[in-house]
Design a protein around this motif. Structure first.
Motif, PDB file in Angstrom:
ATOM      1  N   ASN A   1      37.246 157.526  57.114  1.00 13.81           N
ATOM      2  CA  ASN A   1      36.300 156.933  58.056  1.00 13.81           C
ATOM      3  C   ASN A   1      35.800 157.960  59.066  1.00 13.81           C
ATOM      4  N   ASP A   2      36.685 158.832  59.528  1.00 15.93           N
ATOM      5  CA  ASP A   2      36.272 159.819  60.517  1.00 15.93           C
ATOM      6  C   ASP A   2      35.299 160.831  59.929  1.00 15.93           C
ATOM      7  N   LEU A   3      35.599 161.334  58.757  1.00 15.54           N
ATOM      8  CA  LEU A   3      34.779 162.398  58.173  1.00 15.54           C
ATOM      9  C   LEU A   3      33.545 161.884  57.453  1.00 15.54           C
ATOM     10  N   LEU A   4      33.558 160.624  57.058  1.00 13.07           N
ATOM     11  CA  LEU A   4      32.463 160.083  56.241  1.00 13.07           C
ATOM     12  C   LEU A   4      31.778 158.904  56.905  1.00 13.07           C
ATOM     13  N   ASP A   5      31.772 158.885  58.223  1.00 10.47           N
ATOM     14  CA  ASP A   5      30.981 157.925  58.990  1.00 10.47           C
ATOM     15  C   ASP A   5      31.335 156.477  58.631  1.00 10.47           C
ATOM     16  N   ASP A   6      32.619 156.157  58.715  1.00 11.53           N
ATOM     17  CA  ASP A   6      33.107 154.784  58.501  1.00 11.53           C
ATOM     18  C   ASP A   6      32.758 154.237  57.118  1.00 11.53           C
ATOM     19  N   ARG A   7      32.893 155.081  56.115  1.00 12.24           N
ATOM     20  CA  ARG A   7      32.471 154.652  54.775  1.00 12.24           C
ATOM     21  C   ARG A   7      33.295 153.495  54.226  1.00 12.24           C
ATOM     22  N   LEU A   8      34.593 153.451  54.506  1.00 15.38           N
ATOM     23  CA  LEU A   8      35.386 152.328  54.001  1.00 15.38           C
ATOM     24  C   LEU A   8      34.921 151.010  54.602  1.00 15.38           C
ATOM     25  N   LYS A   9      34.490 151.040  55.841  1.00 14.57           N
ATOM     26  CA  LYS A   9      33.940 149.825  56.445  1.00 14.57           C
ATOM     27  C   LYS A   9      32.649 149.419  55.748  1.00 14.57           C
ATOM     28  N   ASP A  10      31.834 150.388  55.399  1.00 14.53           N
ATOM     29  CA  ASP A  10      30.598 150.087  54.674  1.00 14.53           C
ATOM     30  C   ASP A  10      30.892 149.465  53.312  1.00 14.53           C
ATOM     31  N   TYR A  11      31.907 149.973  52.627  1.00 12.93           N
ATOM     32  CA  TYR A  11      32.285 149.388  51.346  1.00 12.93           C
ATOM     33  C   TYR A  11      32.807 147.963  51.517  1.00 12.93           C
ATOM     34  N   PHE A  12      33.601 147.752  52.541  1.00 13.41           N
ATOM     35  CA  PHE A  12      34.269 146.461  52.720  1.00 13.41           C
ATOM     36  C   PHE A  12      33.307 145.357  53.139  1.00 13.41           C
ATOM     37  N   VAL A  13      32.395 145.665  54.037  1.00 15.71           N
ATOM     38  CA  VAL A  13      31.528 144.641  54.629  1.00 15.71           C
ATOM     39  C   VAL A  13      30.265 144.486  53.792  1.00 15.71           C
ATOM     40  N   ASP A  14      30.046 143.289  53.259  1.00 10.49           N
ATOM     41  CA  ASP A  14      28.765 142.996  52.631  1.00 10.49           C
ATOM     42  C   ASP A  14      27.990 142.032  53.523  1.00 10.49           C
ATOM     43  N   ASP A  15      26.796 141.647  53.085  1.00 13.38           N
ATOM     44  CA  ASP A  15      25.931 140.821  53.923  1.00 13.38           C
ATOM     45  C   ASP A  15      26.565 139.467  54.237  1.00 13.38           C
ATOM     46  N   ASP A  16      27.225 138.872  53.256  1.00  7.03           N
ATOM     47  CA  ASP A  16      27.803 137.552  53.463  1.00  7.03           C
ATOM     48  C   ASP A  16      28.967 137.596  54.445  1.00  7.03           C
ATOM     49  N   LEU A  17      29.826 138.605  54.313  1.00 13.06           N
ATOM     50  CA  LEU A  17      30.936 138.709  55.252  1.00 13.06           C
ATOM     51  C   LEU A  17      30.421 138.946  56.666  1.00 13.06           C
ATOM     52  N   GLU A  18      29.432 139.808  56.798  1.00 14.73           N
ATOM     53  CA  GLU A  18      28.899 140.073  58.130  1.00 14.73           C
ATOM     54  C   GLU A  18      28.281 138.818  58.739  1.00 14.73           C
ATOM     55  N   ALA A  19      27.551 138.061  57.927  1.00 10.90           N
ATOM     56  CA  ALA A  19      26.916 136.842  58.434  1.00 10.90           C
ATOM     57  C   ALA A  19      27.946 135.814  58.886  1.00 10.90           C
ATOM     58  N   ALA A  20      29.079 135.753  58.189  1.00  9.88           N
ATOM     59  CA  ALA A  20      30.098 134.752  58.516  1.00  9.88           C
ATOM     60  C   ALA A  20      30.990 135.169  59.667  1.00  9.88           C
ATOM     61  N   VAL A  21      31.290 136.458  59.753  1.00  2.00           N
ATOM     62  CA  VAL A  21      32.329 136.914  60.682  1.00  2.00           C
ATOM     63  C   VAL A  21      31.760 137.539  61.959  1.00  2.00           C
ATOM     64  N   ARG A  22      30.692 138.300  61.824  1.00  2.00           N
ATOM     65  CA  ARG A  22      30.205 139.041  62.993  1.00  2.00           C
ATOM     66  C   ARG A  22      29.886 138.146  64.192  1.00  2.00           C
ATOM     67  N   PRO A  23      29.219 136.992  64.002  1.00  5.32           N
ATOM     68  CA  PRO A  23      28.939 136.143  65.181  1.00  5.32           C
ATOM     69  C   PRO A  23      30.204 135.666  65.892  1.00  5.32           C
ATOM     70  N   LEU A  24      31.269 135.450  65.146  1.00  2.00           N
ATOM     71  CA  LEU A  24      32.524 135.022  65.757  1.00  2.00           C
ATOM     72  C   LEU A  24      33.107 136.121  66.629  1.00  2.00           C
ATOM     73  N   VAL A  25      33.063 137.345  66.122  1.00  2.00           N
ATOM     74  CA  VAL A  25      33.605 138.485  66.868  1.00  2.00           C
ATOM     75  C   VAL A  25      32.733 138.791  68.075  1.00  2.00           C
ATOM     76  N   GLU A  26      31.413 138.735  67.900  1.00  2.00           N
ATOM     77  CA  GLU A  26      30.494 139.038  69.004  1.00  2.00           C
ATOM     78  C   GLU A  26      30.643 138.067  70.162  1.00  2.00           C
ATOM     79  N   ALA A  27      30.978 136.823  69.864  1.00  2.00           N
ATOM     80  CA  ALA A  27      31.017 135.794  70.898  1.00  2.00           C
ATOM     81  C   ALA A  27      32.214 135.915  71.829  1.00  2.00           C
ATOM     82  N   GLN A  28      33.309 136.471  71.339  1.00  2.00           N
ATOM     83  CA  GLN A  28      34.547 136.417  72.122  1.00  2.00           C
ATOM     84  C   GLN A  28      34.540 137.427  73.268  1.00  2.00           C
ATOM     85  N   ILE A  29      35.181 137.019  74.357  1.00  2.00           N
ATOM     86  CA  ILE A  29      35.254 137.839  75.560  1.00  2.00           C
ATOM     87  C   ILE A  29      36.718 137.968  75.949  1.00  2.00           C
TER      88      ILE A  29
END
Length: 523
Positions: free
Chosen positions: A489-517
């Protein structure tokens, strides 16, 4: 899984045999000596050298026929253990991808390795209604363990929620990183139903009314405590652990990310876990300190956004105060990017707490505390107890020094200013901190390698005691795979995160994470 254009282009290039790597060359094994100040290419060469050596241990512990890694290996790269787990297998798969993308192994070698592993996983025994894998297999032939290798002690076959979460995560990565294996990886992933772990009621642990995940289940009644039931859609009665995963800062949150993305766990479950235990009265005075915070509501779930204070900071604690609890999910999920008012503050606070404990509070001269192979035994849980929720949580030294500052109005302080002993640092914990204080990580690792001598042919040994210099001259598959992921991830600009996250996962999970304080603060 829906592919994103950037990754699709990368995958096509890899199939064509083109290795896409950062411009600096791979360092030769054993040549890492610490970066030159202000020299990013020097730092990259150091990390590449660590990755080359770390990969050597993972390759040495993996059976060539089955593609399954052993749980651990001796420091001279001999004697791989005859047991492995879903987490070990998942970590090995993303390590293969990392090694390929870093240019350590060829595209074809990586393909053969991953194909072998997936073929074995397609045939080994698992719990068919849920699609989940058992917790212990032999890496030599893939059979499910019912007796422990070397002792013949009985093993009650168990299916762990968090271990299956890490294996499932690796299927997402393989499917995206290697198109020729996407069908196999996707099929294995689609067969796994995390709803089998999710207790909609949450039992006595669900103080906010939302459901929680069990630690796992057995298919037959085990010795000791279990709870009969079946949270899935099919199959006979199962026997669940008596505990739930009920804390937010835990490696087990990977299960919620996957289950919510798949529609197997309700979105509200993301807010069901606890930041800290509640502060009212003395009912929860067993926790390390009395938290402060306020209650907010997300998706109808009331959440007490409690924090602990540590050396001028405020942060959400892990159960034991260890680095992998706090940061292992961040290897694959872009938590800090998605959570500007939560993880983006809490992750660097967790890292700073570990640094300040090791260098200032305890005065070890080094830092990085997480469960690991024990220099004085087999395995031990290490952490910074002051940022752990459990009052008798993970200690940072051999002496298991207890920190007890008391609990206002409920429990008198027993040991508020302890003298720490032979501190034990675990190199994988430093690697997990790379996104949040890279200069401190590189300096710490250089000292562990060059001054403490905790480095061998497979990279950093699993743990070292800073005062006595006692080294756990072993390599653990899980810890080595966390190191590989962090470096990639450090040398390749978070590539494992890019592999792991697809559009559907981001749509389902990202709003939940963004909302929390969170109430976390660095200053």
């Amino acid at each position: 899984m829906k592919r994103t254009p950037k990754i699709a282009v990368l995958c096509a290039a890899l199939v064509a045999g083109t290795l896409i790597i950062a411009p600096s060359a791979t360092a030769a094994p054993g040549t890492s000596t610490g970066p030159t100040s202000g020299d990013p290419r020097g730092a990259s060469a150091v990390l590449r050298g660590y990755a080359v050596d770390t990969w050597a241990s993972l390759a040495a512990m993996t059976d060539k026929k089955t593609g399954l890694p052993a749980d651990k290996l001796q420091g001279d790269l001999s004697e791989p253990s005859d047991n492995t787990s879903p987490t070990n297998i998942g970590g090995y798969l993303w390590s293969v991808v990392s090694a390929r993308d870093l240019g350590i192994i060829s595209t074809q070698d990586a393909f053969k390795r991953m194909k072998s592993t997936l073929k074995t996983l397609e045939r080994i025994e698992r719990h068919e209604p849920s699609g989940m894998f058992y917790n212990w297999y032999s890496p030599k032939d893939g059979h499910k363990l019912t007796t422990w290798p070397g002792s013949d002690d009985p093993v009650d076959p168990f299916l762990s929620s968090v271990d299956n979460g890490w294996l499932a995560a690796s299927f997402r990565i393989v499917a995206e990183a290697e198109p020729r294996l996407a069908r196999s990886a996707d099929a294995l992933y689609a067969s796994m139903d995390f709803g089998y772990f999710h207790d909609l009621e949450g039992g006595a642990n669900a103080v906010n009314g939302a459901g929680l995940n069990r630690g796992g289940f057995w298919v037959t009644p085990p010795p000791g405590c279990s709870v009969p039931g079946n949270y899935g859609d099919d199959g006979s009665e199962l026997y669940y652990t008596c505990h739930h995963y009920d804390t937010s800062v835990s490696e087990a949150r990977i299960v919620n990310y996957l289950g919510i993305a798949n529609g197997q766990i309700p979105a509200e479950a993301y807010y069901g876990t606890l930041r800290t235990m509640p502060a009212q009265g003395c009912d929860f005075a067993w926790q390390e300190q009395k938290p402060t915070g306020e209650t907010r509501e997300y998706l109808g779930v009331p959440v007490y956004e409690g924090v602990y204070e540590y050396r001028g900071m405020k942060l959400v604690p892990a159960w034991g105060g260890s680095m992998f609890e706090a940061l292992m999910p961040d290897l694959l999920v872009p938590e800090a990017d998605w959570g500007p008012q939560s993880w983006a503050v809490n992750h660097p606070a967790s890292v700073r707490a570990q640094i300040e404990h090791g260098l200032d509070e305890a005065g070890y001269g080094y830092w990085g505390f997480s469960p690991a192979s024990d220099p004085f035994g087999e395995y031990a849980e290490y952490g910074v107890e002051g940022v752990g929720m459990s009052a008798d949580g993970y200690a940072s030294d051999r002496e298991r020094t207890n920190v007890d500052a008391g609990y206002d109005g409920c429990r008198e302080a027993g040991n508020p200013n302890p003298e720490f002993g032979d501190g034990v640092v675990t190199p994988h914990a430093s690697f997990l901190a790379l996104p949040y204080d890279k200069p401190a990580v590189l300096s710490n690792l250089a000292g562990i390698k060059n001054d403490l001598g905790a480095y061998g042919p497979g990279g950093f040994y699993d743990a070292v005691a800073t005062q006595s210099g006692t080294i756990a001259k072993r390599y653990l598959s899980l810890d080595q795979s966390m190191i590989m992921a962090a470096i990639a991830n450090d040398l390749l600009d978070d590539r494992l995160k890019d592999y792991f996250v697809d559009d559907d996962l981001e749509a389902a999970v990202r709003p939940l994470v963004e909302a929390q304080i969170f109430g976390s603060k660095l200053e």
